[in-house]
Design a protein around this motif. Structure first.
Motif, PDB file in Angstrom:
ATOM      1  N   TYR A   1     -69.322   5.956  90.654  1.00 55.74           N
ATOM      2  CA  TYR A   1     -68.744   4.671  90.969  1.00 55.74           C
ATOM      3  C   TYR A   1     -69.802   3.947  91.763  1.00 55.74           C
ATOM      4  O   TYR A   1     -70.202   4.479  92.706  1.00 55.74           O
ATOM      5  N   MET A   2     -69.723   2.853  91.355  1.00 56.62           N
ATOM      6  CA  MET A   2     -70.775   1.895  92.282  1.00 56.62           C
ATOM      7  C   MET A   2     -69.895   0.875  93.151  1.00 56.62           C
ATOM      8  O   MET A   2     -69.372  -0.205  92.751  1.00 56.62           O
ATOM      9  N   CYS A   3     -69.802   1.232  94.600  1.00 57.01           N
ATOM     10  CA  CYS A   3     -68.954   0.499  95.323  1.00 57.01           C
ATOM     11  C   CYS A   3     -69.382  -0.654  95.561  1.00 57.01           C
ATOM     12  O   CYS A   3     -68.517  -1.631  96.108  1.00 57.01           O
ATOM     13  N   ASN A   4     -70.488  -1.027  95.481  1.00 57.95           N
ATOM     14  CA  ASN A   4     -71.102  -2.538  95.706  1.00 57.95           C
ATOM     15  C   ASN A   4     -71.103  -3.481  94.370  1.00 57.95           C
ATOM     16  O   ASN A   4     -72.041  -4.448  94.285  1.00 57.95           O
ATOM     17  N   GLY A   5     -70.599  -2.889  93.403  1.00 52.09           N
ATOM     18  CA  GLY A   5     -70.550  -3.499  91.980  1.00 52.09           C
ATOM     19  C   GLY A   5     -71.827  -3.235  91.029  1.00 52.09           C
ATOM     20  O   GLY A   5     -72.578  -2.684  91.679  1.00 52.09           O
ATOM     21  N   ASP A   6     -71.772  -3.713  89.922  1.00 48.90           N
ATOM     22  CA  ASP A   6     -72.876  -3.625  89.085  1.00 48.90           C
ATOM     23  C   ASP A   6     -73.851  -4.750  89.178  1.00 48.90           C
ATOM     24  O   ASP A   6     -73.654  -5.754  89.568  1.00 48.90           O
ATOM     25  N   LEU A   7     -74.882  -4.451  88.260  1.00 49.54           N
ATOM     26  CA  LEU A   7     -76.044  -5.405  88.158  1.00 49.54           C
ATOM     27  C   LEU A   7     -75.336  -6.846  87.865  1.00 49.54           C
ATOM     28  O   LEU A   7     -75.912  -7.967  88.200  1.00 49.54           O
ATOM     29  N   LYS A   8     -74.710  -7.017  86.884  1.00 53.36           N
ATOM     30  CA  LYS A   8     -73.961  -8.016  86.444  1.00 53.36           C
ATOM     31  C   LYS A   8     -73.440  -8.865  87.568  1.00 53.36           C
ATOM     32  O   LYS A   8     -73.540 -10.115  87.828  1.00 53.36           O
ATOM     33  N   ASP A   9     -72.502  -8.126  88.489  1.00 55.46           N
ATOM     34  CA  ASP A   9     -72.150  -8.903  89.630  1.00 55.46           C
ATOM     35  C   ASP A   9     -73.278  -9.395  90.484  1.00 55.46           C
ATOM     36  O   ASP A   9     -73.012 -10.379  91.214  1.00 55.46           O
ATOM     37  N   HIS A  10     -74.198  -8.640  90.944  1.00 49.60           N
ATOM     38  CA  HIS A  10     -75.234  -9.040  91.605  1.00 49.60           C
ATOM     39  C   HIS A  10     -76.212 -10.080  90.957  1.00 49.60           C
ATOM     40  O   HIS A  10     -76.759 -11.174  91.743  1.00 49.60           O
TER      41      HIS A  10
END
Length: 113
Positions: A78-87
């Motif tokens: 689980y990526m708690c800080n979001g995925d690459l698309k979010d960033h």
């Protein structure tokens, strides 16, 4: 594991991604294949084979998978800080990745370093 698929995180190429827990404590992302997906099994199999061979700091790790007749699921960390698309988009309200950082990630991933 997913508490009856209660919390959807998003939608992947062939199914919905749900939040879950391993042993009640380790957070996971569980991508469940749509039953109606005609190309789904081919994509599922290709993704499992790829993620079993490729490991990179900028790629999510495959924790496991479920392949039981009509029930197919991929289980990721689980990526708690979001995925690459979010960033890349700034969707989570944080800073957007600079072009230098984007290029470094792309080159590192392409080189497998």
């Amino acid at each position: 594991m997913t508490n009856n698929f209660k919390r959807a995180l998003g939608e992947g190429g062939f199914g919905v991604v749900y939040h879950g827990y391993l042993n009640g404590s380790q957070p996971l992302a569980v991508k469940v294949l749509y039953e109606s997906s005609s190309q789904g099994y081919k994509h599922f199999k290709a993704e499992v084979e790829l993620l079993l061979r490729v490991h990179h700091i900028n790629l999510v790790n495959l924790v496991g998978y479920c392949d039981e007749r009509d029930h197919l699921a991929l289980i990721y960390e689980y990526m708690c800080n979001g995925d690459l698309k979010d960033h890349l988009s700034g969707k989570r309200g944080g800073s957007v990745l600079s072009w230098t950082t984007r290029l470094r990630i792309a080159v590192d991933a392409a080189l497998g370093s």
